[in-house]
Design a protein around this motif. Structure first.
Motif, PDB file in Angstrom:
ATOM      1  N   THR A 148       0.849  -1.201   0.000  1.00 22.12           N
ATOM      2  CA  THR A 148       0.000   0.000   0.000  1.00 22.12           C
ATOM      3  C   THR A 148       0.878   1.243   0.000  1.00 22.12           C
ATOM      4  O   THR A 148       0.616   2.201  -0.723  1.00 22.12           O
ATOM      5  N   GLN A 149       1.955   1.191   0.802  1.00 20.84           N
ATOM      6  CA  GLN A 149       2.851   2.349   0.872  1.00 20.84           C
ATOM      7  C   GLN A 149       3.537   2.611  -0.473  1.00 20.84           C
ATOM      8  O   GLN A 149       3.605   3.754  -0.932  1.00 20.84           O
ATOM      9  N   SER A 150       3.984   1.528  -1.120  1.00 26.64           N
ATOM     10  CA  SER A 150       4.630   1.704  -2.436  1.00 26.64           C
ATOM     11  C   SER A 150       3.644   2.280  -3.435  1.00 26.64           C
ATOM     12  O   SER A 150       3.996   3.151  -4.238  1.00 26.64           O
ATOM     13  N   LEU A 151       2.404   1.798  -3.391  1.00 26.07           N
ATOM     14  CA  LEU A 151       1.385   2.305  -4.315  1.00 26.07           C
ATOM     15  C   LEU A 151       1.130   3.789  -4.059  1.00 26.07           C
ATOM     16  O   LEU A 151       1.042   4.583  -4.990  1.00 26.07           O
ATOM     17  N   LEU A 152       1.030   4.146  -2.775  1.00 25.01           N
ATOM     18  CA  LEU A 152       0.763   5.549  -2.435  1.00 25.01           C
ATOM     19  C   LEU A 152       1.899   6.459  -2.895  1.00 25.01           C
ATOM     20  O   LEU A 152       1.665   7.552  -3.397  1.00 25.01           O
ATOM     21  N   MET A 153       3.142   5.974  -2.723  1.00 23.90           N
ATOM     22  CA  MET A 153       4.293   6.791  -3.144  1.00 23.90           C
ATOM     23  C   MET A 153       4.249   7.025  -4.648  1.00 23.90           C
ATOM     24  O   MET A 153       4.475   8.135  -5.122  1.00 23.90           O
ATOM     25  N   THR A 154       3.941   5.962  -5.393  1.00 23.17           N
ATOM     26  CA  THR A 154       3.892   6.104  -6.855  1.00 23.17           C
ATOM     27  C   THR A 154       2.748   7.019  -7.260  1.00 23.17           C
ATOM     28  O   THR A 154       2.900   7.876  -8.143  1.00 23.17           O
ATOM     29  N   LEU A 155       1.590   6.852  -6.610  1.00 27.57           N
ATOM     30  CA  LEU A 155       0.440   7.704  -6.933  1.00 27.57           C
ATOM     31  C   LEU A 155       0.764   9.172  -6.672  1.00 27.57           C
ATOM     32  O   LEU A 155       0.458  10.035  -7.486  1.00 27.57           O
ATOM     33  N   SER A 156       1.419   9.444  -5.530  1.00 32.08           N
ATOM     34  CA  SER A 156       1.774  10.831  -5.191  1.00 32.08           C
ATOM     35  C   SER A 156       2.696  11.401  -6.260  1.00 32.08           C
ATOM     36  O   SER A 156       2.534  12.538  -6.696  1.00 32.08           O
ATOM     37  N   ARG A 157       3.685  10.580  -6.683  1.00 34.38           N
ATOM     38  CA  ARG A 157       4.624  11.061  -7.705  1.00 34.38           C
ATOM     39  C   ARG A 157       3.880  11.363  -9.009  1.00 34.38           C
ATOM     40  O   ARG A 157       4.110  12.373  -9.654  1.00 34.38           O
ATOM     41  N   ARG A 158       2.930  10.486  -9.357  1.00 34.74           N
ATOM     42  CA  ARG A 158       2.205  10.687 -10.612  1.00 34.74           C
ATOM     43  C   ARG A 158       1.331  11.951 -10.557  1.00 34.74           C
ATOM     44  O   ARG A 158       1.243  12.690 -11.525  1.00 34.74           O
ATOM     45  N   VAL A 159       0.706  12.195  -9.401  1.00 30.82           N
ATOM     46  CA  VAL A 159      -0.119  13.405  -9.258  1.00 30.82           C
ATOM     47  C   VAL A 159       0.764  14.640  -9.376  1.00 30.82           C
ATOM     48  O   VAL A 159       0.447  15.597 -10.079  1.00 30.82           O
ATOM     49  N   ARG A 160       1.928  14.602  -8.691  1.00 29.68           N
ATOM     50  CA  ARG A 160       2.862  15.731  -8.734  1.00 29.68           C
ATOM     51  C   ARG A 160       3.292  16.031 -10.177  1.00 29.68           C
ATOM     52  O   ARG A 160       3.260  17.164 -10.623  1.00 29.68           O
ATOM     53  N   GLN A 161       3.667  14.941 -10.894  1.00 28.71           N
ATOM     54  CA  GLN A 161       4.112  15.143 -12.290  1.00 28.71           C
ATOM     55  C   GLN A 161       2.985  15.692 -13.144  1.00 28.71           C
ATOM     56  O   GLN A 161       3.190  16.569 -13.977  1.00 28.71           O
TER      57      GLN A 161
END
Ligand code: CMP
Length: 176
Positions: A148-161
């Motif tokens: 879940t943490q890895s997914l959240l980190m990737t999602l946050s990065r994608r939103v930022r980009q």
């Protein structure tokens, strides 16, 4: 319905155009080999042996030809995909395309919020995919807390980009 979904749920036995098929050799063949490969995937690095064994049971491996559409923006989606080999391309907009490489994943958004696919994803080269269905994905999230943490980190990065590129586009338009 997406092509892989139709093969996964048995509504078509194979891809009639011969572009996609379950792998019957290599990564898909032996459970032990599959576990060894899964261990190398950063997303699953927090998994115990038991978790990797159950992951190997639920994950299916597909080889797809270049140019195969894997998800289509606006359509419902029922699978999570991890790239084992090859490159896929996320068509975020007509101007923005994001490449995804081995070890990266896609398709998590529709599984997490139940909404339609946010983007079209296309195989840019021949791609080997690990595919996990919605039902198994939610069990996996409960079983492997680090996931879940890895997914959240990737999602946050994608939103930022995505926000950065919207701002850049806004700036360019303001300068016209
Ligand atoms: P989902 O919406 O289920 O299907 C399309 C997938 O494309 C989406 O999940 C994400 O995994 C991926 N995706 C969407 N937007 C981006 C982005 N800006 N960068 C990288 N991947 C994305």
């Amino acid at each position: 319905m997406e092509l892989i979904s139709r093969i996964m749920d048995g509504s078509i036995p194979y891809d009639p155009e011969g572009r996609l098929g379950p792998v019957s050799a290599g990564l898909g063949a032996k459970q032990d080999d599959k576990i060894e490969r899964l261990k190398e995937v950063p997303l699953f690095e927090g998994c115990s042996k038991r978790q990797l064994r159950s992951l190997a049971k639920i994950a299916r491996v597909f080889d797809v030809a270049a140019d195969t559409v894997l998800t289509r923006a606006g359509e419902p989606g029922d699978e999570f995909f991890l790239i084992v080999a090859g490159t896929a391309r996320v068509d975020v907009s007509t101007e923005k395309h994001v490449p995804l490489h081995p070890g990266e994943f896609f398709g998590e958004m529709s599984l997490l919020d139940g909404g339609p696919r946010s983007a079209t994803v296309v195989a840019e080269t021949p791609v080997r995919l690990l595919v996990i269905s919605r039902r198994h994905f939610s069990v996996l999230l409960q079983d492997v807390p680090g996931l879940t943490q890895s997914l959240l980190m990737t999602l946050s990065r994608r939103v930022r980009q995505a926000e950065e590129s919207t701002e850049r586009m806004g700036g360019a338009l303001a300068g016209l």
